[in-house]
Design a protein around this motif. Structure first.
Motif, short mmCIF file in Angstrom:
data_model
loop_
_atom_site.label_atom_id
_atom_site.label_comp_id
_atom_site.label_asym_id
_atom_site.label_seq_id
_atom_site.Cartn_x
_atom_site.Cartn_y
_atom_site.Cartn_z
N ARG A 76 0.84 -1.19 0.00
CA ARG A 76 0.00 0.00 0.00
C ARG A 76 0.89 1.25 0.00
N VAL A 77 1.38 1.61 -1.18
CA VAL A 77 2.27 2.75 -1.32
C VAL A 77 1.52 4.05 -1.59
N GLY A 78 0.22 3.96 -1.86
CA GLY A 78 -0.55 5.13 -2.21
C GLY A 78 -0.47 5.42 -3.70
N GLY A 79 -1.33 6.34 -4.14
CA GLY A 79 -1.35 6.68 -5.55
C GLY A 79 -1.73 8.13 -5.78
N LEU A 80 -1.09 8.73 -6.75
CA LEU A 80 -1.35 10.12 -7.16
C LEU A 80 -2.05 10.15 -8.50
N GLU A 81 -2.89 11.14 -8.68
CA GLU A 81 -3.43 11.46 -10.00
C GLU A 81 -3.38 12.96 -10.14
N VAL A 82 -2.75 13.47 -11.19
CA VAL A 82 -2.46 14.90 -11.28
C VAL A 82 -3.33 15.59 -12.32
N ALA A 83 -3.47 16.89 -12.13
CA ALA A 83 -4.09 17.77 -13.13
C ALA A 83 -3.06 18.79 -13.56
N ARG A 84 -2.81 18.86 -14.85
CA ARG A 84 -1.81 19.78 -15.37
C ARG A 84 -2.29 21.24 -15.29
N VAL A 85 -1.34 22.14 -15.27
CA VAL A 85 -1.65 23.56 -15.32
C VAL A 85 -2.43 23.85 -16.60
N GLY A 86 -3.54 24.55 -16.48
CA GLY A 86 -4.38 24.86 -17.63
C GLY A 86 -5.46 23.84 -17.91
N ASP A 87 -5.34 22.67 -17.29
CA ASP A 87 -6.35 21.62 -17.52
C ASP A 87 -7.37 21.66 -16.37
N ARG A 119 5.70 13.56 -2.57
CA ARG A 119 5.35 12.14 -2.57
C ARG A 119 5.91 11.42 -3.80
N PHE A 120 6.02 12.14 -4.92
CA PHE A 120 6.50 11.53 -6.16
C PHE A 120 7.55 12.46 -6.76
N PRO A 121 8.79 12.34 -6.35
CA PRO A 121 9.82 13.31 -6.73
C PRO A 121 10.13 13.37 -8.22
N LEU A 122 9.69 12.40 -8.99
CA LEU A 122 10.05 12.36 -10.40
C LEU A 122 9.27 13.35 -11.25
N LEU A 123 8.19 13.92 -10.72
CA LEU A 123 7.35 14.79 -11.55
C LEU A 123 7.85 16.23 -11.51
N GLU A 124 7.47 16.99 -12.53
CA GLU A 124 7.79 18.42 -12.63
C GLU A 124 6.66 19.20 -11.95
N GLN A 125 6.94 19.75 -10.78
CA GLN A 125 5.91 20.40 -9.98
C GLN A 125 5.25 21.57 -10.71
N ASP A 126 6.02 22.32 -11.47
CA ASP A 126 5.49 23.51 -12.12
C ASP A 126 4.45 23.18 -13.19
N LEU A 127 4.39 21.93 -13.61
CA LEU A 127 3.44 21.55 -14.66
C LEU A 127 2.06 21.18 -14.13
N ILE A 128 1.93 21.04 -12.80
CA ILE A 128 0.63 20.60 -12.27
C ILE A 128 0.04 21.66 -11.35
N GLN A 129 -1.28 21.71 -11.30
CA GLN A 129 -1.98 22.64 -10.42
C GLN A 129 -2.48 21.96 -9.16
N GLY A 130 -2.50 20.65 -9.14
CA GLY A 130 -2.97 19.91 -7.98
C GLY A 130 -3.05 18.43 -8.29
N ILE A 238 8.15 -2.14 -5.03
CA ILE A 238 7.84 -0.81 -5.53
C ILE A 238 8.24 0.18 -4.45
N GLY A 239 8.76 1.34 -4.86
CA GLY A 239 9.24 2.32 -3.90
C GLY A 239 8.38 3.56 -3.82
N TYR A 240 8.14 4.21 -4.97
CA TYR A 240 7.31 5.41 -5.00
C TYR A 240 5.83 5.04 -5.07
N PRO A 241 4.95 6.01 -4.78
CA PRO A 241 3.52 5.78 -5.03
C PRO A 241 3.26 5.58 -6.53
N LEU A 242 2.11 5.03 -6.83
CA LEU A 242 1.65 4.96 -8.21
C LEU A 242 1.40 6.38 -8.72
N PHE A 243 1.51 6.57 -10.03
CA PHE A 243 1.37 7.90 -10.60
C PHE A 243 0.50 7.84 -11.84
#
Length: 862
Positions: A76-87, A119-130, A238-243
């Protein structure tokens, strides 16, 4: 019994749960090894997110996660689902998923971009709004294939299951519509129960048994990148949460420690959003002819290039690591014609059960659902949305299935599928004789059960000149999507004058024969036989053995040994299958004549309905109360044309359902139209006026996991004749208080934080304003708005919802959560009590007791 497709996670779960229910002498067959080394299970990504907009899916996924954890095979590593900036549509969809999570019992929440990055260091933070965070998401470890093996080993050790790998079913022996056995190269197995859980190979196996399975295999690209050694030495799978980046139709996860069996990589999966590649089951290679596995096909980088390039923007490491071409592939998986799983007993063949189109995240849960269904006649949650019997035959033809499956495959990772989203394929299958006129009037058509149904008419736009001040504009696009404002104006016109509504989607069955009365009396809670006079219509219900509401419908006595059964279009095929099965099980001498495609239906309602029809009928005396009282039907003639007039209403207004042969339909429509009757769309019938009258809808407000007393539809007396579910019904009636009651609520304020008036669409959670939690009754059922619509006669948004007994009181205030905001909502009626009485043109006084005693409901059509 025999399970065909034993080696996958579904077949293994079905066997496990059947054995828990006491089944034995089970034979499991698979065309590959057991557990399977060629099925979708063998190469599944094995990740599990809990959230869904579907109550059954939330139930099966949460159960599956708990089941995997109980076996020690879940991380149970958890999971993220992102919304991009502008979306912003994606961000709103994440808010909607949080709402569905609260409604149906998952723990998802929204987090900011910084928290997502942490939680998921591999993503580009500036590209997502939440992002949405699912703390219970995780991975089946080391693989669902291993879990299937564990379950099969345990089942075999119990002595209740024998498995035969590399032993395909060559034929399923069906005689007189019932399963008799299965032919294999090792010999014939005599059995009267077969479960198909063969996934992508399901359709041809079903065809062996004379059944149609509306499922298509389709390709799902999977790519692997590496080496990725961040988790070296940890021993983790698995190490990071699902993305998930569903705005890009993709997901990503790591495979953990390089020392583990599949570790040291990043997996990126993609669903083709425009041109998904469907595969005919007959074109799947046999194991000996496949380069990889029959369920694994070659992948071309150009197939995923657009999504891959966007993925590199979000997670640049994918561009830095090498692509492992040899390990990447297109995995075949199943998609059904409507995206739902396919479970239950085949409508065509008794004893043939399906466990098909099931994701790994739902495997154990769906195994339990099917085992409960086969053993106890129903699962814990109403299976209407997964029951294979939900499809009419016309919806299971190859062309229809291909078109719908292709559309559904496009929406697997769609940014935001609206709950009223129509299909573009498979249209114009079933048209009433009124359709040409409806088209000329600019009908806004939606489809249900294959029928084209106009929800409103562009030609009625002039009505907004009269009623526009009572029909609000919907400024929020989501609220207005697939809704036509003219529909509410038609609603008000019908209430002031007279309107006609096309109801030809009704499923109509004439049931006759020596045992017709006995059969329908046994099926129905209400008395339909005995002294019931010819011509009398009775609104009734079919119950399951546990007293759950499985059908609501109207039964009209045509003769001493003949009845007309009238069902809603969406539920009609399931109702017919239920009647047929009961006829077979009871050996009833009964004929069932399907009149659905030969009888057209118009609802004629409003304060001027009687005067209008009286001016057209050849003998106006036939409409008098003594000759055609309420809830009765008889033959009349309109300018010589034969019409069967049933005096009944589902909109609260006086009037009739008029049934006529298709050949007369257009002429009757023209006659009424020329007499000044306004065509009114199905929106008024199915939504706005229905909720103003607090009328229930089967499969939405009426469910097998609720009873008639809770729904406010228990009758004042219990008939002496036996009926299916009677013992449970008596027990439910004997309770001093029900666990929950179906209530009618109105929104007290619908203006959001930006000052926009909202008109909620879909199913949303109710919140206790003091605790901030969703009310839960003593049986663990959560409160949510099942039906929602704006009622122009009362000028309010109306909802139907089951509330625990402590909350089911007139004046009780709660909050309705809608896209992350909460709006005050009040209980205005408990039980089946209308908010609006069109004959007194006023709101009914909310003076009913908090928990009303069983009362005779107003007779309404199915």
């Amino acid at each position: 019994m025999v399970i065909v497709g034993q080696g996958g996670i579904v077949g293994a779960s079905v066997a496990h749960h059947l054995i828990e229910q006491g089944w034995s002498n089970i034979v499991g067959l698979d065309k590959s090894a057991v557990p399977s080394d060629i099925s979708s299970t063998s190469h599944a990504s094995d990740f599990c997110y809990m959230t869904s907009h579907d109550r059954m899916s939330c139930y099966t996924t949460v159960y599956s996660r708990q089941f995997y954890e109980s076996l020690g095979h879940y991380s149970r590593v958890g999971g993220l689902e992102v919304a991009r900036v502008g979306d912003d549509a994606r961000m709103a969809e994440l808010e909607r998923k949080v709402g569905s999570g609260k409604a149906f019992g998952t723990n998802v929440s929204l987090i900011g971009s910084a928290e997502a990055k942490r939680r998921f260091p591999l993503l580009e933070q500036d590209l997502i709004q939440g992002a949405m965070w699912d703390p219970d998401a995780g991975l089946v470890v080391p693989r669902s294939q291993r879990v299937a093996g564990v379950l099969i080993e345990r089942a075999v050790a119990s002595g209740r299951l024998q498995t035969f790998g590399h032993t395909p079913a060559l034929d399923i022996d069906v005689r007189n519509g019932r399963v008799c056995g299965v032919e294999t190269r090792r010999g014939y197995i005599r059995t009267d129960v077969v479960v198909l859980s063969a996934g992508i190979w399901g359709p041809p196996l079903a065809a062996m048994a004379g059944a149609a399975l509306p499922l298509m295999p389709f390709e799902h690209p999977l790519m692997f990148f590496g080496p990725f050694d961040t988790f070296a030495g940890t021993g983790r799978e698995i190490g990071y949460p699902l993305f998930r980046d569903q705005g890009n139709s993709s997901y990503m996860r790591d495979t953990g420690d390089p020392a583990t069996a599949e570790g040291g990589k990043l997996e990126w999966g993609y669903y083709e959003p425009t041109e998904p590649r469907l595969v005919q089951p007959a074109d799947i290679a046999e194991p000996e002819a496949a380069r990889m596995s029959p369920s694994m096909r070659d992948l071309d980088i150009e197939q995923v290039m657009s999504g891959y390039e966007r993925a590199i923007e979000m997670t640049p490491i994918l561009g830095e690591l090498g692509w492992d071409e040899k390990a990447s592939f297109n995995g075949l998986m199943s998609i059904s014609a409507d995206g739902g799983s396919l479970l239950g007993e085949s409508p065509e063949t008794r004893g043939l059960w399906f466990g098909e189109a099931v994701w790994v995240k739902d495997g154990p849960g769906m195994g339990k659902v099917l085992a409960d269904w086969m053993t106890h006649d129903r699962p814990a949650v109403d299976p209407c949305g997964i029951d294979i019997a939900r499809f009419y035959p016309v919806q299971k033809t190859p062309a229809h299935v291909f078109g719908r499956a292709r559309e559904t495959a496009r929406k697997v990772y769609d940014p935001a599928v609206h709950p009223r989203e129509p299909y573009a394929s498979g249209r114009d299958l079933r048209r009433s004789p009124f359709w040409p006129r409806e088209r000329e009037l600019g009908g806004h058509f939606m489809e249900a059960a294959g029928w084209e149904r106009a929800h409103g008419y562009a030609a009625n736009a002039h009505l907004l000149e009269t009623y526009g001040d009572r029909v609000p504009e919907r400024a929020a696009e989501w609220d207005a999507r697939h809704f036509w404002r003219v529909s509410n104006a038609e609603h008000l016109k019908l209430a002031d004058d007279v309107g006609m509504i096309n109801l030809s989607h009704f499923a109509i069955f004439d049931v006759s024969g020596p045992d017709a009365e006995a059969l329908l009396e046994y099926l129905s809670v209400a008395r339909v036989g005995g002294s019931t006079p010819i011509g009398k219509g009775v609104y009734t219900h079919f119950l399951d053995a546990h007293g759950g509401v499985r059908s609501d419908l109207t039964v009209v006595r045509l003769a001493t040994d003949a009845y007309r059964v009238i069902c809603g279009g969406d539920t009609g095929h399931r109702d017919r299958v239920w009647i047929q099965r009961m006829r077979e099980d009871r050996g009833a001498r009964v004929a069932i004549d399907d009149r659905t495609d030969t009888l057209a239906t118009l609802g004629l309602w409003g304060p001027n309905a009687h005067a209008t029809l009286a001016a057209l009928v050849d003998d106006p005396r036939l409409l008098d109360d003594d000759r055609l009282p309420f809830a009765n039907a008889r033959e009349i003639r309109l300018r010589g044309m034969p019409v069967w007039a049933f005096r009944i209403s589902y909109v609260g207004e006086y009037g009739w359902e008029l049934y006529m042969p298709f050949s007369y339909g257009l002429a009757v429509w023209d006659l009424l139209f020329e007499a000044g009757v306004t065509p009114v769309g199905i929106e008024t019938y199915a939504n706005s006026r229905r909720l103003e009258k607090s009328l229930r809808l089967q499969n939405v407000d009426l469910l097998t996991d609720y009873n008639l007393c809770e729904a406010g539809l228990a009758r004042p007396k219990v008939k002496s004749a036996d009926f299916h579910g009677r013992a449970a019904y008596l027990e439910q009636r004997g309770r001093e208080c029900q666990p929950a009651y179906l209530c009618t609520l109105t929104l007290l304020d619908n203006v959001d934080a930006e000052g926009v008036a909202r008109y909620p669409v879909g199913q949303w959670p109710l919140i206790d304003p003091e605790s901030g939690e969703v009310p839960v009754d003593t049986l663990g059922r959560r409160s949510y708005a099942a039906s929602l619509a704006y009622g122009p006669s009362v000028g309010a948004n109306i909802a139907l919802a089951y509330l625990p007994a402590a909350y089911a009181r007139i004046g009780q205030e709660l909050r309705l959560e809608y896209f992350g905001e909460q709006y005050p909502i009040r209980v205005d009626a408990v039980g089946c009590r209308a908010l609006y009485d069109p004959h007194n043109e006023r709101l009914k006084s909310p003076s009913a007791p908090a928990h009303p005693a069983p009362a005779e409901p107003a007779l309404e059509s199915a």
